[in-house]
Design an enzyme around this catalytic site. Structure first.
Site, PDB file in Angstrom:
ATOM      1  N   HIS A   1       0.880  -1.127  -0.003  1.00 46.71           N
ATOM      2  CA  HIS A   1       0.052   0.016  -0.074  1.00 46.71           C
ATOM      3  C   HIS A   1       0.886   1.320  -0.078  1.00 46.71           C
ATOM      4  O   HIS A   1       1.867   1.106   0.596  1.00 46.71           O
ATOM      5  CB  HIS A   1      -0.891  -0.003   1.089  1.00 46.71           C
ATOM      6  CG  HIS A   1      -1.839   1.255   0.951  1.00 46.71           C
ATOM      7  ND1 HIS A   1      -1.553   2.467   1.754  1.00 46.71           N
ATOM      8  CD2 HIS A   1      -3.097   1.394   0.837  1.00 46.71           C
ATOM      9  CE1 HIS A   1      -2.588   3.352   1.572  1.00 46.71           C
ATOM     10  NE2 HIS A   1      -3.525   2.651   0.848  1.00 46.71           N
TER      11      HIS A   1
ATOM     12  N   GLY B   1      -6.497   9.364   0.015  1.00 38.74           N
ATOM     13  CA  GLY B   1      -6.399  10.379   1.223  1.00 38.74           C
ATOM     14  C   GLY B   1      -7.144  11.655   1.061  1.00 38.74           C
ATOM     15  O   GLY B   1      -7.731  12.163   0.124  1.00 38.74           O
TER      16      GLY B   1
ATOM     17  N   GLU C   1      -3.502   2.158  -7.179  1.00 38.57           N
ATOM     18  CA  GLU C   1      -3.814   3.686  -6.452  1.00 38.57           C
ATOM     19  C   GLU C   1      -2.869   4.599  -6.430  1.00 38.57           C
ATOM     20  O   GLU C   1      -1.675   4.680  -5.889  1.00 38.57           O
ATOM     21  CB  GLU C   1      -3.879   3.170  -5.021  1.00 38.57           C
ATOM     22  CG  GLU C   1      -4.853   2.087  -4.660  1.00 38.57           C
ATOM     23  CD  GLU C   1      -5.284   2.037  -3.232  1.00 38.57           C
ATOM     24  OE1 GLU C   1      -6.414   2.475  -2.723  1.00 38.57           O
ATOM     25  OE2 GLU C   1      -4.221   1.536  -2.449  1.00 38.57           O
TER      26      GLU C   1
HETATM   27  P1  PGA Z   1      -9.228   6.780   0.027  1.00 45.01           P
HETATM   28  O1  PGA Z   1      -8.249   5.617   0.113  1.00 45.01           O
HETATM   29  O2  PGA Z   1     -10.352   6.252  -0.706  1.00 45.01           O
HETATM   30  O3  PGA Z   1      -9.569   7.532   1.329  1.00 45.01           O
HETATM   31  O4  PGA Z   1      -8.461   7.867  -0.870  1.00 45.01           O
HETATM   32  C1  PGA Z   1      -7.673   4.614  -0.576  1.00 45.01           C
HETATM   33  C2  PGA Z   1      -6.773   3.827  -0.266  1.00 45.01           C
HETATM   34  O5  PGA Z   1      -5.684   4.108   0.590  1.00 45.01           O
HETATM   35  O6  PGA Z   1      -6.782   2.691  -0.514  1.00 45.01           O
END
Ligand code: PGA
Length: 265
Positions: free
Chosen positions: A99, A177, A171
């Site tokens: 991640h 975030g 991502e």
């Molecule tokens: P978010 O997080 O949807 O709050 O942007 C995504 C993630 O970190 O998997």
């Protein structure tokens, strides 16, 4: 012809403790009880400390659980780490590896993530490998190179025949975030296509079957358009999923859009 299988997941990061996780899971299970896991796969990735209670709290096996990280070694002098054997004891099925927060806050390298991916697959888990370029890499025009490096190093020497237990989440770091800017649907589609082609290079035709989830500021206003992209198999949702009713609504709307598109084609 049945449509593609869709994946919806959330990583609870370091937000919900044991009680909140159990209550969230029980609500989500109830709300999504009618969804068929053959066509819609749901999974939740709680904190380590919540995992034992989370596993015990599930009433059905429709919803899968995963861990947010894992050490590549089974035992040893690795203070603070959690081994594949320890996760096996819990009875979870997924490990999330690489991640963005592990890479960029905790300094995990592609080489470390590669060792974890191999250990995760060998230990019988489904591995969710997360990849994504930073804003700087995007501005330098090297997003594609970054993604290819993350995939080719992250998946180097994976045991043959185990790609059936490999899922990928794309991502973009700049999209994740509270300060994230969601990727446009076109951008996400292009990068998913690049990832799909790279997986084909790495794993041949098996690479075509690996589910690709998009994550990074997925929300009710972009989820439907994202899931309609042929290269997007699922959504990996953070903040917009942490209320069970909101997540259920987002999932249902996305499923509805996908089913409608299927009817029209
Ligand atoms: P978010 O997080 O949807 O709050 O942007 C995504 C993630 O970190 O998997």
């Amino acid at each position: 012809m049945p449509g593609k299988k869709l994946y919806f997941a959330t990583n609870l990061k370091m937000y919900k403790g044991i009680r909140e996780t159990v209550s969230y899971l029980s609500q989500l299970e109830q709300l999504t009880a009618d969804m068929d896991p053959e066509t819609v796969q749901l999974f939740v990735i709680p904190s380590y400390t919540s995992l034992p209670d989370a596993v015990r709290s599930l009433r059905h096996k429709r919803l899968l659980l995963g861990a947010q990280n894992m050490c590549w070694e089974e035992k040893g002098q690795f203070t603070g780490e959690i081994s594949p054997l320890m996760l096996q004891e819990l009875g979870i099925s997924i490990v999330e590896l690489g991640h963005s927060e592990r890479r960029h806050v905790f300094g995990e390298t592609n080489a470390m993530i590669n060792q974890k991916v191999i250990a995760g697959l060998k230990s019988g888990f489904t591995v969710l490998l997360c990849v994504g370029e930073t804003e700087e890499e995007k501005n330098w025009g090297i997003s594609d190179e970054t993604l290819r490096i993350q995939l080719k190093t992250g998946l180097k020497d994976i045991p043959p025949g185990l790609t059936g237990r490999l899922w990928i989440a794309y991502e973009p770091v700049w999209a994740i975030g509270i300060n994230g800017q969601p990727a446009s649907v076109e951008y996400a589609r292009d990068k998913h296509e690049l990832i799909r082609n790279t997986l084909y290079e790495i794993a041949g035709t098996d690479g075509r079957e690996i589910p690709l989830l998009y994550g990074g500021s997925v929300n009710p206003s972009n989820a439907d358009a994202l899931i309609l992209q042929p290269s997007v198999d699922g959504l990996f949702v953070g903040r917009s999923a942490w209320n069970a009713a909101d997540f259920n609504a987002l999932i249902r709307s996305a499923i509805h859009s996908a089913a409608y598109k299927q009817q029209c084609t």
